[in-house]
Design a protein around this motif. Structure first.
Motif, short mmCIF file in Angstrom:
data_model
loop_
_atom_site.label_atom_id
_atom_site.label_comp_id
_atom_site.label_asym_id
_atom_site.label_seq_id
_atom_site.Cartn_x
_atom_site.Cartn_y
_atom_site.Cartn_z
N ASP A 82 -9.38 1.49 -8.48
CA ASP A 82 -10.12 0.63 -7.57
C ASP A 82 -9.16 -0.36 -6.89
O ASP A 82 -9.38 -0.74 -5.74
CB ASP A 82 -11.22 -0.12 -8.35
CG ASP A 82 -12.23 -0.75 -7.44
OD1 ASP A 82 -12.70 -0.09 -6.49
OD2 ASP A 82 -12.56 -1.95 -7.65
N HIS A 84 -8.03 5.36 5.47
CA HIS A 84 -9.00 4.70 4.58
C HIS A 84 -10.30 5.52 4.53
O HIS A 84 -10.87 5.71 3.44
CB HIS A 84 -9.30 3.28 5.06
CG HIS A 84 -10.33 2.59 4.25
ND1 HIS A 84 -10.08 2.15 2.97
CD2 HIS A 84 -11.61 2.29 4.50
CE1 HIS A 84 -11.16 1.60 2.48
NE2 HIS A 84 -12.11 1.67 3.40
N ASP A 89 -7.37 12.47 -6.94
CA ASP A 89 -6.45 11.34 -6.93
C ASP A 89 -5.16 11.68 -6.19
O ASP A 89 -4.64 10.86 -5.43
CB ASP A 89 -6.12 10.91 -8.37
CG ASP A 89 -7.31 10.30 -9.08
OD1 ASP A 89 -8.16 9.69 -8.39
OD2 ASP A 89 -7.38 10.43 -10.31
N ARG A 148 -5.76 11.55 -2.53
CA ARG A 148 -5.93 10.16 -2.08
C ARG A 148 -4.58 9.47 -1.91
O ARG A 148 -4.35 8.78 -0.91
CB ARG A 148 -6.78 9.37 -3.08
CG ARG A 148 -8.25 9.65 -2.97
CD ARG A 148 -9.02 8.84 -3.97
NE ARG A 148 -10.44 8.91 -3.70
CZ ARG A 148 -11.36 8.46 -4.51
NH1 ARG A 148 -11.02 7.89 -5.67
NH2 ARG A 148 -12.63 8.55 -4.20
N THR A 206 0.83 -1.21 0.00
CA THR A 206 0.00 0.00 0.00
C THR A 206 0.86 1.26 0.00
O THR A 206 0.58 2.21 -0.73
CB THR A 206 -0.93 -0.01 1.23
OG1 THR A 206 -1.69 -1.21 1.23
CG2 THR A 206 -1.86 1.17 1.23
N ASN A 211 -9.90 8.63 2.43
CA ASN A 211 -9.84 8.32 1.00
C ASN A 211 -11.21 7.98 0.43
O ASN A 211 -11.43 8.15 -0.77
CB ASN A 211 -8.84 7.21 0.72
CG ASN A 211 -7.45 7.75 0.57
OD1 ASN A 211 -7.24 8.96 0.52
ND2 ASN A 211 -6.48 6.87 0.51
N LYS A 212 -12.11 7.47 1.23
CA LYS A 212 -13.46 7.18 0.76
C LYS A 212 -14.19 8.47 0.38
O LYS A 212 -14.98 8.48 -0.57
CB LYS A 212 -14.26 6.42 1.81
CG LYS A 212 -13.91 4.96 1.87
CD LYS A 212 -14.61 4.15 2.93
CE LYS A 212 -15.93 4.58 3.41
NZ LYS A 212 -16.50 3.69 4.44
N PHE A 215 -6.05 7.24 -8.96
CA PHE A 215 -6.26 6.37 -7.82
C PHE A 215 -7.29 5.34 -8.26
O PHE A 215 -8.48 5.63 -8.38
CB PHE A 215 -6.76 7.18 -6.62
CG PHE A 215 -6.70 6.43 -5.32
CD1 PHE A 215 -5.54 6.40 -4.58
CD2 PHE A 215 -7.81 5.77 -4.84
CE1 PHE A 215 -5.48 5.72 -3.37
CE2 PHE A 215 -7.77 5.10 -3.64
CZ PHE A 215 -6.60 5.07 -2.91
N ASP A 267 -6.08 0.34 -5.99
CA ASP A 267 -5.45 1.10 -4.90
C ASP A 267 -6.38 1.16 -3.69
O ASP A 267 -5.95 0.99 -2.55
CB ASP A 267 -5.10 2.52 -5.35
CG ASP A 267 -4.04 2.55 -6.43
OD1 ASP A 267 -3.04 1.81 -6.29
OD2 ASP A 267 -4.21 3.31 -7.40
N ARG A 268 -7.66 1.40 -3.96
CA ARG A 268 -8.65 1.46 -2.88
C ARG A 268 -8.76 0.12 -2.16
O ARG A 268 -8.74 0.05 -0.93
CB ARG A 268 -10.02 1.85 -3.44
CG ARG A 268 -11.11 1.98 -2.39
CD ARG A 268 -12.50 2.13 -3.00
NE ARG A 268 -12.90 0.94 -3.75
CZ ARG A 268 -13.35 -0.20 -3.21
NH1 ARG A 268 -13.45 -0.31 -1.89
NH2 ARG A 268 -13.71 -1.21 -3.97
N LYS A 269 -8.82 -0.96 -2.95
CA LYS A 269 -8.94 -2.30 -2.36
C LYS A 269 -7.69 -2.69 -1.58
O LYS A 269 -7.78 -3.34 -0.54
CB LYS A 269 -9.23 -3.34 -3.43
CG LYS A 269 -10.65 -3.27 -3.95
CD LYS A 269 -10.90 -4.31 -5.01
CE LYS A 269 -12.31 -4.19 -5.54
NZ LYS A 269 -12.55 -5.13 -6.65
#
Length: 145
Positions: free
Chosen positions: A39, A108, A117, A120, A23, A111-112, A37, A41-43
């Protein structure tokens, strides 16, 4: 039960560290390359946070069923603080990890809600990176408890 918990807690730390490193590297690469950024990266951040929360739950259960935890409760705070091993296990490890997990969860959550980007990746780098550093500092490397 204690052996299962301590083994699970010990092995899960490697998953936490790998996800934290991945991460943080992803955040550095995304920030420097001005990438989107994704999906993925988010996961990655989500899985890092989930693994940390799972590790926290295991650790809290372990804290109360471990012979080290029981001994620390018997000793009393003054004696625990005077003993480097028990201070590390009963106080420093626990509080360092809780602070790290709070930082990771805040990162987290930020970032939601964030839409930029760049912000984030910046949030991921700051919160996940600091969380990872605290985790590395808080692990009792010489003794798996």
């Amino acid at each position: 039960m204690y052996e299962i918990l301590v083994t699970s807690h010990s092995y899960l730390r490697w998953l936490v560290l790998m996800l934290g490193l991945a991460t943080t590297i992803s955040a550095i690469m995304g920030k420097t390359s001005k990438a989107q950024f994704s999906d993925g990266d988010r996961k990655l951040g989500l899985f890092f946070m989930i693994s940390c929360h799972t590790q926290l739950l295991l650790g809290l259960v372990l804290y109360f069923v471990s012979p080290f935890g029981a001994k620390a409760f018997e000793m009393g705070m003054k004696e625990v603080m005077g003993n480097a091993f028990y201070r590390k296990i009963a106080v420093e490890h626990v509080f360092t990890m809780i602070i790290a997990i709070v930082l990771i969860t805040v990162g987290h959550s930020k970032n939601k809600r964030e839409t930029s980007d760049a912000k984030r990746f910046n949030n991921a780098l700051i919160f996940f990176g600091l969380g990872l550093l605290l985790i590395l500092a808080g692990i009792p490397w010489n003794k798996a408890v």
